[in-house]
Design a protein around this motif. Structure first.
Motif, PDB file in Angstrom:
ATOM      1  N   GLU A   1      14.826   5.885  -0.506  1.00 14.55           N
ATOM      2  CA  GLU A   1      14.001   5.530   0.374  1.00 14.55           C
ATOM      3  C   GLU A   1      12.305   4.777   0.252  1.00 14.55           C
ATOM      4  O   GLU A   1      12.479   3.552  -0.551  1.00 14.55           O
TER       5      GLU A   1
ATOM      6  N   LYS B   1      12.812  -0.572   5.976  1.00 12.56           N
ATOM      7  CA  LYS B   1      13.520  -0.344   5.739  1.00 12.56           C
ATOM      8  C   LYS B   1      13.429   1.200   5.728  1.00 12.56           C
ATOM      9  O   LYS B   1      13.644   2.055   6.465  1.00 12.56           O
ATOM     10  N   THR B   2      12.148   1.575   4.723  1.00 10.34           N
ATOM     11  CA  THR B   2      12.041   2.685   5.108  1.00 10.34           C
ATOM     12  C   THR B   2      10.510   3.366   5.590  1.00 10.34           C
ATOM     13  O   THR B   2       9.753   2.445   6.484  1.00 10.34           O
TER      14      THR B   2
ATOM     15  N   ALA C   1      12.011  -4.079   1.666  1.00  9.15           N
ATOM     16  CA  ALA C   1      12.192  -2.933   1.443  1.00  9.15           C
ATOM     17  C   ALA C   1      11.316  -1.436   2.193  1.00  9.15           C
ATOM     18  O   ALA C   1      11.293  -0.860   2.660  1.00  9.15           O
TER      19      ALA C   1
ATOM     20  N   ARG D   1      17.216  11.119   1.090  1.00  6.80           N
ATOM     21  CA  ARG D   1      17.655   9.835   1.494  1.00  6.80           C
ATOM     22  C   ARG D   1      15.708   9.717   2.042  1.00  6.80           C
ATOM     23  O   ARG D   1      15.499   7.744   1.670  1.00  6.80           O
TER      24      ARG D   1
END
Length: 550
Positions: free
Chosen positions: A29, A102-103, A99, A25
């Protein structure tokens, strides 16, 4: 189907599976964040390239003037393209930043390289806002705090335009001996018993004639700002202001018409008539010696007329006997008549006009947009454009040199090209039929060849008439805003104000600031000192101190 068979048999295997899924995951990401960064970087690069192309094209136009119809269209296209690319690049940058947030991996968000921000003007109003300081340490709770310094974040903000009423008090005194009453004179207003100050009057005139804002729109804007100035009141101020600066127009008129070389041109201006609008004209004559290193300041002169009859330029230039750079409009022919009372003017024609018809027949880009209706590209027109462009390249190299240096280089480099061009045009003309679409632009040049080739005999002559066309550009843009001039007097008033504003611009003077200072001083200025107010002699007034009173 039973999914229990896919589950790990013990805790160790389950822990390993969870770690593997988490790693997958995070890797996904990270790939998404890197893809967003790559997209943002690509968008930023495209926007930067478009920005640099636009700046290069603007610089070329500033130095050399409008080179061709193609470059004019290219500039408009680049401006629209840059607007879209800049907006897209900002959106992609924000998407990359989101983005990256989020990671949980160490992926830095892409940051665009923006132009260096220009410093704020020194005289701009500043407001210092101090945020409340902390009273205790957020770490240990101690109240023993010592100031180390400060960080300042500057924000440019807009304050709605402010108005003020200046009450000028004129005290009266009577003489104890003769009982005569004395009092200081009233301050100058452009309108008798008026109440508009010079700065506001300059704003009204500049917005109308410099920014093409009709008085009804100005009146609505003033009303939104709490000031009730009717269209009638504004029109009264416009008439009074134009009358006040009329002496400066006459000085500029005499200065322009005393030149040895002028650029002349005209453009349409609708003038209201009974039940319709006549197609009137605005004429301009520009004195600009900068292309050949002249030291005299540039200036532009405008006139208005209800039609385009040749009697108008004949009257405007009745005492002019120098070089007139213009297109091949027949109305100028009376000025070149050897039997003219004054010495005949010398024609020098515009190569941009001569090239234009060839370019339209050789415009590959425009022809491609026509699709099935496209006509074949004329190889003769294409070759004519190529040959004329060689002359333009030489002109770019000699811009700003002295007239003697320009003449010497033209005789060495341009004269052979002109000789070859004339011979080639005459040869092509002899073998083409009269119905050929390229015969007309060929004859346009050959029938006036002496006027086109005169630049190799006088270094002061420019290759184009772009100076006059640039001066008229404001009227071409303004027609969409004010639609028409209300009367002949209105058109003449527009010509007077355009003369003042364009001359200020040509001398790198802020037209609005200059006009405001002129209105403040012209009433008390003796007639023999009015030249001090001309744009090239004008010195901006010292800024008033903004220090608060003690």
């Amino acid at each position: 189907m039973d999914s229990s068979a896919d589950l790990p048999p013990d805790l160790v295997a389950a822990h390993a599976m969870i770690l593997a899924e988490r790693a997958a995951r995070l890797a996904a990401e990270a790939r998404l964040a890197e893809a967003a960064n790559a997209q943002a970087k690509q968008s930023s690069t495209e926007a930067l390239i478009a920005h640099l192309k636009l700046e290069i094209e603007k610089l070329r136009r500033t130095i050399y003037g409008a080179r061709s119809e193609r470059s004019a269209r290219l500039l408009d296209q680049l401006e629209l393209e840059l607007e879209e690319l800049e907006a897209g690049a900002t959106e992609d940058e924000l998407a990359a930043e989101k983005a990256a947030e989020k990671t949980q991996t160490e992926v830095r968000s892409f940051e665009r390289k923006r132009p260096v921000r220009q410093p704020f003007p020194d005289d701009i109003e500043r407001e210092r806002v101090i945020l409340p300081a902390p009273t205790q340490c957020p770490c240990c709770g101690s109240t023993r705090l010592s100031k180390l310094g400060e960080s300042v974040t500057s924000t440019l903000e807009e304050i709605p335009r402010r108005f003020k009423v200046i009450d000028t008090v004129r005290e009266k005194f009577s003489c104890r001996d003769c009982e005569a009453i004395t009092q200081p004179p009233a301050p100058f207003h452009a309108t008798a018993r008026g109440y508009i100050g010079p700065q506001l009057l300059a704003t009204i005139l500049y917005d109308k004639f410099g920014q093409h804002q009709p008085l009804n729109r100005q009146s609505q804007r003033f009303k939104c700002e709490g000031i009730d100035l009717s269209v009638s009141t504004l029109a009264d101020q416009v008439g009074a202001g134009a009358f006040a600066v009329r002496p400066l127009f006459e000085l500029i008129e005499a200065y322009v018409l005393s030149a040895d070389r002028l650029h002349g041109d005209d453009t349409k201006i609708p003038i209201l008539a009974k039940g319709k609008a006549d197609t009137g004209r605005i004429w301009t004559y520009v004195r600009d010696d900068r292309p050949f290193g002249g030291r005299d300041p540039p200036a532009a002169l405008f006139y208005a007329s209800r039609d385009r009859r040749g009697e108008h330029p004949a009257r405007h230039l009745q005492n002019f006997a120098g070089i007139l750079q213009a297109d091949a409009y027949s109305g100028f022919n009376a000025l070149f008549d050897p039997g003219r009372k004054a010495l005949p003017a010398t024609p020098a024609f515009c190569w941009a006009h001569g090239r234009r018809a060839f370019f339209e027949l050789a415009d590959i880009a425009q022809n491609a947009r026509r699709g099935r209706s496209a006509t074949a590209i004329s190889p003769i027109a294409l070759e004519a454009v190529r040959r004329i462009d060689q002359l333009f390249e030489i002109e770019r190299d000699i811009y700003g040199l002295s007239a003697e240096e320009r003449l010497q280089i033209r005789r060495e480099r341009s004269a052979p090209l002109l000789t070859d061009l004339e011979a080639w045009l005459r040869a092509e003309s002899a073998r083409l039929s009269r119905s050929s679409n390229v015969i007309k632009p060929i004859n346009y040049l050959l029938n006036r060849w002496e006027g086109f080739a005169r630049l190799v005999h006088d270094g002061r002559i420019c290759m184009t008439n772009n100076a006059a066309e640039r001066a008229l550009r404001g009227f071409a843009l303004g027609r969409k805003a004010w639609l028409f001039a209300g009367s002949d007097r209105g058109a003449e008033r527009a010509a007077v104000m355009a003369t003042l504003l364009m001359t200020a611009r040509l001398n790198d003077i802020d037209p609005k600031a200059w006009l405001a200072d002129v209105f403040a001083r012209i009433a008390d200025m003796p007639q023999n000192r009015l030249r001090e107010l001309l744009p090239w002699n004008w010195t901006p007034p010292a800024p008033r101190s903004s220090a608060p009173a003690a």
